[in-house]
Design an enzyme around this catalytic site. Structure first.
Site, short mmCIF file in Angstrom:
data_model
loop_
_atom_site.label_atom_id
_atom_site.label_comp_id
_atom_site.label_asym_id
_atom_site.label_seq_id
_atom_site.Cartn_x
_atom_site.Cartn_y
_atom_site.Cartn_z
N GLU A 115 -3.93 -9.04 0.59
CA GLU A 115 -4.34 -8.79 1.98
C GLU A 115 -5.86 -8.81 2.01
O GLU A 115 -6.49 -8.09 1.21
CB GLU A 115 -3.78 -7.44 2.42
N GLU A 175 0.82 -1.22 0.00
CA GLU A 175 0.00 0.00 0.00
C GLU A 175 0.85 1.26 0.00
O GLU A 175 0.57 2.21 0.74
CB GLU A 175 -0.94 -0.01 1.21
#
Ligand code: GAL
Length: 810
Positions: free
Chosen positions: A500, A424
């Site tokens: 994720e 991210e």
């Protein structure tokens, strides 16, 4: 073979020192001196450290607490969580005292013969910004606390005592979770000849495999001009299966292709390991020897087909793990890691993602041995910051070196099947970020041409537009279940990884009413409901991922956030002191399974049955009130009985994701007594049943160790689950008794943990309250063999007593 036999070295393995004639590895684990705070002259040889604390390494200086709201209090907007306005965050990094500078000093001896050798000083992780001094002189420094790094210290050494000093500095606002502090992984000396095999100089791959034969490629980088190399391959039983002698070097590298007949392939189900012993000779004299474990296995990632291991398409049933070990902090411990993997194996998990940094060598070794595939990640930040003092400060100078070390140190682990260059990262936006993604991926490819690279992307729309997503080997989506289809269509790779997933929150044994699915739900006690229906604004419940995993052949698997709770990041209570650890874990901070464990198990563990009832059945005051009952089971249907009265049969169905994976009786009204579930097979026959009962008052303490015999090496651990039962032996699920622990004999009390994310009781004190009727006590061996006794007491309770044994060999 003959040649090998006559040159076979005798290995004497004792304590932490491994001797061979040509190479010695000494772990610097004992006799360290430690002091928190900055002492300007602590690098000097004659510096007086006699008043400093004596510690062993690996060591985490911050785990001993106390928890304090003021530590690393961050007034920030967590952009990744969708926040735009700053607010005060407490407990974000665990509220443990990890900020500041500290020094470690160690004196070690170098003999007259060793001082002429080449000596490498290896750190497997130092938190953080380590500066290394030897005999008063600076040897070097590193930045990232998660990196492995080494220095050639030959020129700094002298015969006799040598003084190593390490300065570490942890800044505030440097992390999004508890990073730990100190020399939390191993430090060692590698003593070898000048003419030797380079550090991490062996690369083993298996480019060709069929049933009859495998080609094993062994590349060995050396520091010599002349000489030859012999490589012998042994099977798991130590039997020689192949041998090759190579006279030809390509620049500084030997390149051998060795045949192994009837290869035993490595997989999670059959984690078969070979060993290659590589010996370097110069003028017919043995100069160096390196032993490398490896597996023979083939991985492929193909469009519209997905991931296959040894020709068989399969999906990652994975979990993300942070590096802390709950009550032990970040100090690495093999027994603690093995316990985690044992729990995950039982759940049916087959893969681990080291979020968001380099895994320990110990964890990779265990994954090789126990059969877990591994996604090894490097960074949580690139050049753009997530936190004020994060990795972006080092990215420019260190990113390449950090990746080189990650890959070179770990590339021979068969468990690693994918690299991740980032999680991210805010660099997902903008063309500079696209360039960085390519630059990093190219470094991985250069260092290891055999494994693909992913990035965990949360800005999925932005990465579709910028060209970020299309260039990755493996497009990894963090959450964003609604964008999977779109990403699959837009990206050219032909598959999607759930890098994720979930981020469901729950507290073990805590249930909230009414039972509704909700995002960002918060309660006055700072706990989350274990009905497993609560998630964050960006995340979802497990069932929504299951749908994608089951229905989309192009989804190659998932890595659930997270396998275990971890210190720090107490979402959704990051503004609510005293919350100081996560709620995301499938198991809690003590490693005790939450209900969710059984939900994953019911789908992931395909060899053993799962039949689990929730909630507990002790609801004094809720008599007559609606108290839904869920059953997580590998069976498709079951009938529920309350005190013998049928509540009807439930069948898994497609009405909603949760209806597909859970059996739910939403209208049950509570009455004390017995809850019984009878599960049916697909022919409708009853095949299994389970009961839970309302408990009376806590009466007696029960102790249940994960291991009764441990090794007398001063490091091994037994995890003892402590619970209380009533007079009839029924577990008391609400018990909160304050307990005390005493360990006698050849063991020591190491820590306790009850999994309560709001508890401020510190782990190493020998007392703790039960949380939802349970806690875990950790006992550590000493260096002596013999009996260990644990006594657990609590006011008004019958004591619990347990005998363990500590042995030389297990
Ligand atoms: C993700 C992030 C993780 C963790 C998680 C919590 O966005 O990658 O590190 O913060 O959210 O849901």
């Amino acid at each position: 073979m003959k040649k090998y036999k006559c040159l076979l070295l005798t290995f004497l393995i004792f304590s932490q020192v491994i001797f061979s004639q040509v190479r010695t590895v000494k772990e610097l684990d004992a006799n360290w001196k430690f002091q928190k705070g900055n002492s300007e002259n602590a690098f000097e040889i004659n510096f007086d450290d006699s008043k400093w604390e004596s510690v062993n390494v690996p060591h985490d200086w911050a785990i001993y607490g106390p928890f304090d709201k003021e530590i690393d209090k961050q007034n920030v907007a967590i952009v990744q969580n969708g926040e735009t306005v700053a607010s005060e965050k407490t407990g974000r990094t665990g509220a443990l005292p990890h900020i500041g500078t500290a020094w470690y000093r160690n004196e070690f001896t170098i003999s007259e013969s060793e001082v002429t050798k080449k000596v490498i000083l290896l750190f497997e992780g130092a938190m953080s910004e380590p500066q290394i001094y030897l005999n008063g002189k600076k040897v070097g420094e590193w930045a990232y606390g998660y990196s492995y790094f080494y220095f050639d210290i030959s020129e700094f050494l002298k015969t006799g005592d040598n003084t190593l000093a390490v300065k570490l500095t942890n800044k505030e606002y440097a992390s999004r979770w508890y990073p730990g502090a100190g020399l939390y992984r191993k430090v060692s000396l590698i003593i070898k000849n000048e003419e030797s095999i380079n550090q991490w100089g062996t690369s083993i791959t298996t480019p060709f495999i069929n049933e009859d034969v495998a080609k094993v490629n062994v590349k060995t980088k050396v520091s010599v001009k002349n000489g030859f190399l012999e490589t012998t391959i042994f099977d798991t039983d130590g039997k020689q299966v192949s041998y090759d002698k190579s006279l030809v070097k390509f620049e500084n590298e030997f390149d051998q292709n060795i045949k192994v007949e009837n290869p035993q392939l490595w997989s999670p189900e059959t984690p078969y390991l070979y060993k290659a012993v590589t010996q370097l000779f110069v003028n017919n004299e043995l100069k160096d020897e390196v032993s490398t474990r490896f597996g023979i296995r083939d991985i492929k990632y193909e469009a519209h087909k997905g991931f296959s291991l040894n020709g068989e398409v399969r999906k990652f049933k994975g979990v993300c793990l942070h590096h802390d070990l709950g009550p032990l902090g970040t100090a690495i411990n093999t027994a603690a890691l093995r316990r985690q993997l044992t729990i995950l194996k039982d759940m049916g998990c087959n893969a681990i993602r080291s979020s968001h940094n380099m895994p320990s060598f110990e964890q990779l070794e265990l994954c090789d041995e126990m059969g877990f595939m591994f996604l090894a990640e490097s960074f949580d930040e690139w050049a753009k910051p997530k936190v004020k003092n994060g990795y972006h400060r080092f990215f420019e100078d260190y990113a390449e070196r950090d990746i080189i070390n990650l890959v070179q140190a770990t590339k021979n682990h068969p468990s690693i099947v994918m690299w991740s260059s980032g999680n991210e990262v805010p660099d997902q936006r903008g063309s500079e970020g696209v360039k960085r993604a390519k630059w990093l991926q190219d470094i991985f490819h250069r260092e290891d041409p055999t494994r693909p690279v992913t990035v965990g992307m949360d800005q999925v729309k932005a990465t579709m537009e910028s060209g970020f997503g299309v260039l990755l080997d493996v497009p990894g989506l963090n959450y964003r279940v609604h964008l999977y289809e779109d990403a699959y269509e837009k990206f050219p790779q032909g598959f999607i990884l759930g890098s994720e997933t979930a981020s469901t929150v729950s507290s073990r044994g805590i249930y909230k009413f009414p039972v509704v699915q909700e995002k960002n739900k918060q309660y006055d006690d700072f706990q989350s409901s274990s009905y497993d229906l609560e998630a964050c604004s960006w995340s979802n419940i497990p069932d929504e991922d299951f749908v994608l995993q089951d229905d989309k052949p192009w989804v190659i698997g998932e890595f659930v956030w997270t396998g275990f709770d971890y210190l720090g990041e107490p979402t959704p209570y990051d503004k609510s002191w005293p919350s100081r650890s996560s709620y995301f874990g499938i198991s809690d901070l003590a490693g005790l399974p939450k209900d969710r464990f059984y939900l994953y198990r019911s789908r992931w563990n395909t060899t053993n049955e799962t039949l689990h009832i929730l909630p507990h059945w002790n609801w004094k005051g809720r008599e007559g009130e609606v108290t839904p009952v869920f059953v997580y089971t590998s069976y498709n249907s079951a009938e529920l009985f309350v005190n013998g009265k049928s509540m009807g049969i439930q069948k898994k169905n497609n009405a909603s994701p949760q209806n597909r994976y859970r059996l739910m009786w939403m209208d049950v009204r509570y009455e004390p007594g017995t809850l019984k579930v009878v599960a049916f097979n697909d022919e409708g026959h009853p095949v299994s049943e389970k009961e839970i009962h309302t408990a009376g008052k806590p009466y007696k303490i029960i102790l249940n160790p994960d291991r009764k015999t441990i090794k007398s090496n001063g490091k091994d651990l037994s995890y003892v689950e402590v619970s209380v039962v009533d007079k009839n032996g029924i577990p008391c699920p609400n018990a909160t008794n304050q307990l005390k622990f005493k360990v006698k004999g050849k063991g020591t009390y190491r820590a306790a943990c009850n999994g309560d994310a709001t508890s401020l009781e510190i782990f190493h004190k020998p007392t703790m309250k039960l949380f939802s009727g349970k806690l875990v006590v950790i006992i550590q061996s000493t260096n002596e063999t013999g009996n260990i006794e644990l006594l657990v007491s609590g006011k008004g309770l019958q004591n619990g007593k347990l005998n363990l044994v500590s042995k030389n060999e297990l």
